[in-house]
Design an enzyme around this catalytic site. Structure first.
Site, PDB file in Angstrom:
ATOM      1  N   PRO A 187      88.504 -43.566 151.250  1.00 50.22           N
ATOM      2  CA  PRO A 187      89.632 -42.683 150.769  1.00 50.22           C
ATOM      3  C   PRO A 187      90.456 -43.649 151.070  1.00 50.22           C
ATOM      4  O   PRO A 187      91.012 -44.038 152.353  1.00 50.22           O
ATOM      5  CB  PRO A 187      89.900 -41.208 151.312  1.00 50.22           C
ATOM      6  CG  PRO A 187      88.733 -41.172 152.359  1.00 50.22           C
ATOM      7  CD  PRO A 187      87.196 -41.923 151.987  1.00 50.22           C
ATOM      8  N   GLY A 196      93.540 -42.408 156.630  1.00 48.63           N
ATOM      9  CA  GLY A 196      93.200 -43.520 158.517  1.00 48.63           C
ATOM     10  C   GLY A 196      91.565 -43.451 158.745  1.00 48.63           C
ATOM     11  O   GLY A 196      90.978 -43.302 159.239  1.00 48.63           O
ATOM     12  N   GLY A 237      90.193 -46.526 157.305  1.00 52.01           N
ATOM     13  CA  GLY A 237      90.377 -47.658 157.424  1.00 52.01           C
ATOM     14  C   GLY A 237      90.029 -48.438 156.004  1.00 52.01           C
ATOM     15  O   GLY A 237      89.177 -49.849 156.344  1.00 52.01           O
ATOM     16  N   SER A 238      90.619 -47.780 155.053  1.00 52.41           N
ATOM     17  CA  SER A 238      90.370 -48.442 153.627  1.00 52.41           C
ATOM     18  C   SER A 238      90.456 -50.098 153.589  1.00 52.41           C
ATOM     19  O   SER A 238      89.900 -50.955 152.764  1.00 52.41           O
ATOM     20  CB  SER A 238      90.552 -47.521 152.901  1.00 52.41           C
ATOM     21  OG  SER A 238      91.333 -48.257 151.575  1.00 52.41           O
ATOM     22  N   ALA A 280      91.106 -52.883 155.522  1.00 55.49           N
ATOM     23  CA  ALA A 280      90.626 -53.565 156.742  1.00 55.49           C
ATOM     24  C   ALA A 280      89.185 -53.119 155.929  1.00 55.49           C
ATOM     25  O   ALA A 280      88.812 -54.669 156.099  1.00 55.49           O
ATOM     26  CB  ALA A 280      90.669 -53.049 158.096  1.00 55.49           C
ATOM     27  N   ALA A 281      88.669 -52.450 155.569  1.00 57.16           N
ATOM     28  CA  ALA A 281      87.119 -52.634 154.711  1.00 57.16           C
ATOM     29  C   ALA A 281      86.876 -53.626 154.112  1.00 57.16           C
ATOM     30  O   ALA A 281      86.302 -54.080 153.722  1.00 57.16           O
ATOM     31  CB  ALA A 281      86.780 -51.156 154.560  1.00 57.16           C
ATOM     32  N   ASP A 317      91.391 -51.049 164.125  1.00 53.62           N
ATOM     33  CA  ASP A 317      91.183 -51.046 162.937  1.00 53.62           C
ATOM     34  C   ASP A 317      90.221 -51.532 161.840  1.00 53.62           C
ATOM     35  O   ASP A 317      89.121 -51.866 162.288  1.00 53.62           O
ATOM     36  CB  ASP A 317      91.518 -50.809 161.810  1.00 53.62           C
ATOM     37  CG  ASP A 317      92.673 -49.324 161.499  1.00 53.62           C
ATOM     38  OD1 ASP A 317      91.988 -48.306 162.858  1.00 53.62           O
ATOM     39  OD2 ASP A 317      93.089 -48.725 160.162  1.00 53.62           O
TER      40      ASP A 317
END
Ligand code: PMV
Length: 309
Positions: free
Chosen positions: A97, A101, A103-104, A106-107, A148
């Site tokens: 999501p 919170g 870490g979308s 950064a991922a 993150d």
């Protein structure tokens, strides 16, 4: 075709205080991932296709607008290795999501960098990837602690202090968490800025809370390493109360935390930037299903359980 991926993350203890130099604990959630697929293209340069964006993003745009965070990682990778832009389409997809919170941002950046490097045959070691993803985090967050990108790039639980290298967190005995998503996206940048403003108003009060969080983080680290995770519950609930006092909870987060506790979770707290996004609850085989149901009944948009190991 080249593939890259990276996991979501949760902060176990110490969010917000970590921006101010207090240690924090975080862990990857490997079941939820961002994925990037790079395929050779007929057009020159790199284009990024992302859900939520109607058009392809040309990755050679030279601007640092937030909307351009996706393109920024491509430019950073090309610059780092002195590469000319290949003819490439990068297709992004993510289970994580957004603005919750987990870490979308950064991922997605880590997955994109990995697919790009793979497609041009360029090795990228985690230290370099971590540094580049941190640059993208600055665009998203303003003054990110770096937690993150670190937990996402290394995909291992970490004990993290801003400005230090990653320190692994050894999990003595695996434990389960239920992650409840309020379904309300929230800006980490705004929440971090609000804590700074509170700190400027009331240094003594805010510093006392940061110090209390430090003690919780250090105790939690000992319990996790010693393999007594059942002792974490009380620490989580105390950390949540301190985050409330720092103004980063919300009515929805408080409702989910209370629902989890009433259903038998031994502790619960918001996780990440707060004011929306997710909370986590400590569960086990006996309480997991009841807590999951209670979170759904209390309005969680989504509940995922994960094992920290
Ligand atoms: O990206 P989020 O929402 O998980 O927030 C990261 C945690 C904060 O401590 C609030 C910010 C930071 O940079 O560490």
């Amino acid at each position: 075709m080249a593939l890259g991926s990276a996991p979501a993350k949760i902060i176990l203890f110490g969010e917000h205080a970590v921006v101010h130099g207090i240690p924090a604990l975080a862990a990857p959630v490997s079941a939820l991932r961002a994925r990037a697929e790079a395929v050779p293209a007929a057009h020159p340069g790199v284009r990024i296709y992302a859900p939520g964006f109607a058009d392809a993003l040309p990755a050679d745009l030279d601007s640092n607008e937030v909307d351009n965070a996706l393109a920024m990682i491509v430019r950073l990778v090309l610059r780092e290795f002195d590469l000319t832009a290949p003819a490439l389409d990068i297709h992004l997809q993510s289970d994580i999501p957004v603005a919750s919170g987990m870490g979308s941002g950064a991922a997605v950046a880590a997955a994109t960098a990995r697919a790009l490097c793979e497609s041009v045959g360029q090795a990228i070691d985690p230290e370099i990837l971590n540094r580049l993803v941190y640059e993208v985090e600055k665009l998203h967050h303003g003054t990110p602690s770096g937690i993150d990108n670190t937990v996402i790039v290394y995909e291992k639980p970490v004990f993290f202090i801003k400005g230090d290298g990653p320190k692994p967190l050894t999990v003595g005995k695996p434990f389960q968490l239920a992650i409840g998503d309020t379904g309300n996206p929230s800006s980490t940048r705004a929440a971090v800025a609000a804590v700074w403003a509170l700190y400027d108003q009331d240094r003594v009060g805010v510093t006392a809370r940061f110090e209390a969080i430090r003690q919780l983080v250090l105790s939690a680290r000992s319990y996790i390493e010693a393999g007594t995770p059942d002792d974490l519950g009380g620490l989580m609930t105390k950390n949540h109360a301190l985050l409330r006092e720092l103004t980063v909870s919300s009515a929805e987060l408080d409702r989910l935390v209370d629902a989890a506790l009433q259903a038998g979770a031994s502790g619960a707290k918001l996780s990440g930037g707060g004011r929306g996004g997710i909370m986590i609850a400590l569960v086990n085989d006996a309480t997991r299903d009841r807590v999951t149901k209670a979170l759904q009944n209390a309005g969680a948009a989504r509940v995922v359980t994960t094992e920290i190991r």
